[in-house]
Scaffold this active site. Structure first.
Site, short mmCIF file in Angstrom:
data_model
loop_
_atom_site.label_atom_id
_atom_site.label_comp_id
_atom_site.label_asym_id
_atom_site.label_seq_id
_atom_site.Cartn_x
_atom_site.Cartn_y
_atom_site.Cartn_z
CB CYS A 180 -4.85 4.61 -8.57
SG CYS A 180 -6.41 4.13 -9.16
N GLY B 251 -0.67 -9.49 -12.00
CA GLY B 251 -1.05 -9.22 -13.31
C GLY B 251 -1.50 -10.14 -13.92
N GLY C 150 -11.80 4.28 -8.66
CA GLY C 150 -11.36 5.72 -8.06
C GLY C 150 -11.09 5.56 -6.70
CG LEU C 151 -7.86 4.59 -5.46
CD1 LEU C 151 -6.62 5.45 -5.57
CD2 LEU C 151 -7.40 3.21 -4.88
CG ASN D 142 -2.18 -0.09 -10.00
OD1 ASN D 142 -3.56 -0.52 -10.59
ND2 ASN D 142 -2.43 0.43 -8.91
N GLY E 109 -5.39 -10.91 -8.21
CA GLY E 109 -6.29 -9.77 -8.28
C GLY E 109 -7.58 -10.07 -8.76
CB SER F 283 -13.16 4.14 -13.87
OG SER F 283 -14.52 4.14 -13.99
C1 FMN Z 1 -11.55 -3.19 -9.07
C2 FMN Z 1 -10.15 -3.10 -8.60
C3 FMN Z 1 -9.83 -2.44 -7.73
C4 FMN Z 1 -8.28 -1.87 -7.43
N1 FMN Z 1 -7.91 -1.16 -6.61
C5 FMN Z 1 -6.77 -1.08 -6.18
C6 FMN Z 1 -6.33 0.02 -5.09
O1 FMN Z 1 -7.20 0.34 -4.34
N2 FMN Z 1 -4.80 -0.15 -4.94
C7 FMN Z 1 -3.94 -0.66 -5.80
O2 FMN Z 1 -2.83 -0.57 -5.42
N3 FMN Z 1 -4.29 -1.48 -6.79
C8 FMN Z 1 -5.73 -1.56 -6.96
N4 FMN Z 1 -6.03 -2.37 -8.16
C9 FMN Z 1 -5.05 -2.94 -8.84
C10 FMN Z 1 -4.81 -4.57 -8.35
O3 FMN Z 1 -4.32 -4.56 -7.08
C11 FMN Z 1 -3.93 -5.16 -9.47
O4 FMN Z 1 -2.63 -4.48 -9.49
C12 FMN Z 1 -4.19 -5.20 -10.73
O5 FMN Z 1 -5.53 -5.40 -10.97
C13 FMN Z 1 -3.55 -6.42 -11.77
O6 FMN Z 1 -3.65 -7.63 -10.91
P1 FMN Z 1 -4.65 -8.57 -11.60
O7 FMN Z 1 -4.43 -8.52 -13.08
O8 FMN Z 1 -4.45 -9.85 -11.04
O9 FMN Z 1 -6.15 -8.07 -11.20
C14 FMN Z 1 -7.23 -2.55 -8.41
C15 FMN Z 1 -7.77 -3.41 -9.20
C16 FMN Z 1 -9.12 -3.90 -9.58
C17 FMN Z 1 -9.60 -4.59 -10.54
#
Ligand code: FMN
Length: 299
Positions: A128, A241, A71-72, A190, A263, A69
């Protein structure tokens, strides 16, 4: 073998990208991998002005994944252009800037500020789940998803990827809405909204109570959603994902993805992107695949 792909007219040398928020702007990872080998780097979400993010604790490990969480939290678009962009431009990789806002106007302002910047693609984060305003509020309703897409498309010079939320009843409807809003490509998924409880403290683990679930645990959901969206729209799709290996990436491509993003795997394996790339290459060798479009969307 040619692994090159095309996202909205932008040629990527291979389909492997980083997922926004998990790779910062690449500096820390450049000690572990050669950024020149990536198809593209998607940087952490960027707003008009710096955002502090949510209170801590804001990360929790879960079975097969993690909750966050954050929160960008970000330092704002000016900082990105001045500090991060010159670093990234030293490498032969495409740059995707993930943008965020509380309002349509804020999204447009970030996009406009990037018009003069040497970046390749914009990724509109309307998904998000960890912020009160903006973010997922735009991505869970067809009208607002189409509206913000249309508004940013109108002011941005760069091709526009729209990133979808899995926290909806029917992701196909949202995909259709952003396609009619003028999106050039779609990325998904996401994080999935989740929570964890510390039963000894009798409190939620995250200060924000809920957070976004990511990592291998979400892969089957993400794959199904990529499959659904690929059958619904004719835009290129960046699938993500839970991808940790070349085999995972091939599954997403067979489900209809043009590119893939890595990610959470970056956190437990800083070389994850390169492992995925090697795995894709090995698979293609094994089955005599000359171009990825031979297997794209074959399911
Ligand atoms: C710590 C963290 C920060 C993230 N921040 C962003 C973000 O700033 N903008 C966004 O579009 N997605 C954000 N995501 C989502 C990832 O880009 C991705 O869509 C999501 O984690 C699923 O992929 P993964 O299972 O390979 O992590 C974030 C994910 C994580 C874990």
């Amino acid at each position: 073998m040619n692994l090159e792909i095309d996202i909205a007219g932008v040629k990527l040398k291979n389909p492997v990208m980083t997922a926004s928020g998990t790779f910062a702007a690449g500096k820390e990872y450049s000690e572990f991998i050669d950024l020149n080998n990536l198809g593209a780097v998607a940087v952490k979400g960027i707003a008009t002005n710096p955002w502090l993010g949510n209170p801590t604790p804001r990360i929790a490990e879960t079975y097969g994944g993690m909750l966050n969480s954050i929160g960008l939290q970000n330092l704002g678009v000016d900082h990105f252009i001045k500090e991060d962009l010159p670093f990234l431009r030293k490498f032969d990789t495409k740059i995707i800037v993930n943008i965020i806002g509380n309002t349509v106007e804020e999204y447009c302002e970030v996009a406009e500020r990037l018009n003069e910047a040497d970046v390749d693609l914009i990724e509109l984060n309307i998904s998000c789940p960890n912020i009160k305003k903006g973010g997922v509020a735009f991505g869970t309703n067809c009208e607002s998803a189409e509206g913000v897409t249309k508004a940013v498309k109108k002011v941005s010079k760069h091709p526009l990827i729209v990133k979808l939320s899995p926290n909806v009843t029917d992701i196909k409807e949202i995909a259709r809405a952003v396609e009619s809003g003028g999106a050039d490509a779609i990325s998904l998924i996401n994080t999935l909204l989740g929570m964890a409880i510390d039963i000894h403290r009798r409190k939620p683990v995250l200060a924000n109570i809920t957070g976004g679930l990511s990592g291998p645990a979400i892969k089957p959901v993400a794959l199904r959603m990529v499959y659904d969206v690929a059958k619904t729209v004719s835009l290129p799709i960046i699938g993500m994902g839970g991808i940790t290996s070349g085999d995972d990436a091939i599954e997403f491509i067979m489900a209809g993805a043009t590119g893939v993003a890595i990610g959470t795997a970056n956190f437990f394996n800083p070389r994850a992107t390169m492992d995925v790339l090697e795995g894709i290459t090995e698979y293609c060798h094994k089955y005599d695949i000359m171009e990825l479009r031979e297997i794209r969307g074959i399911i």
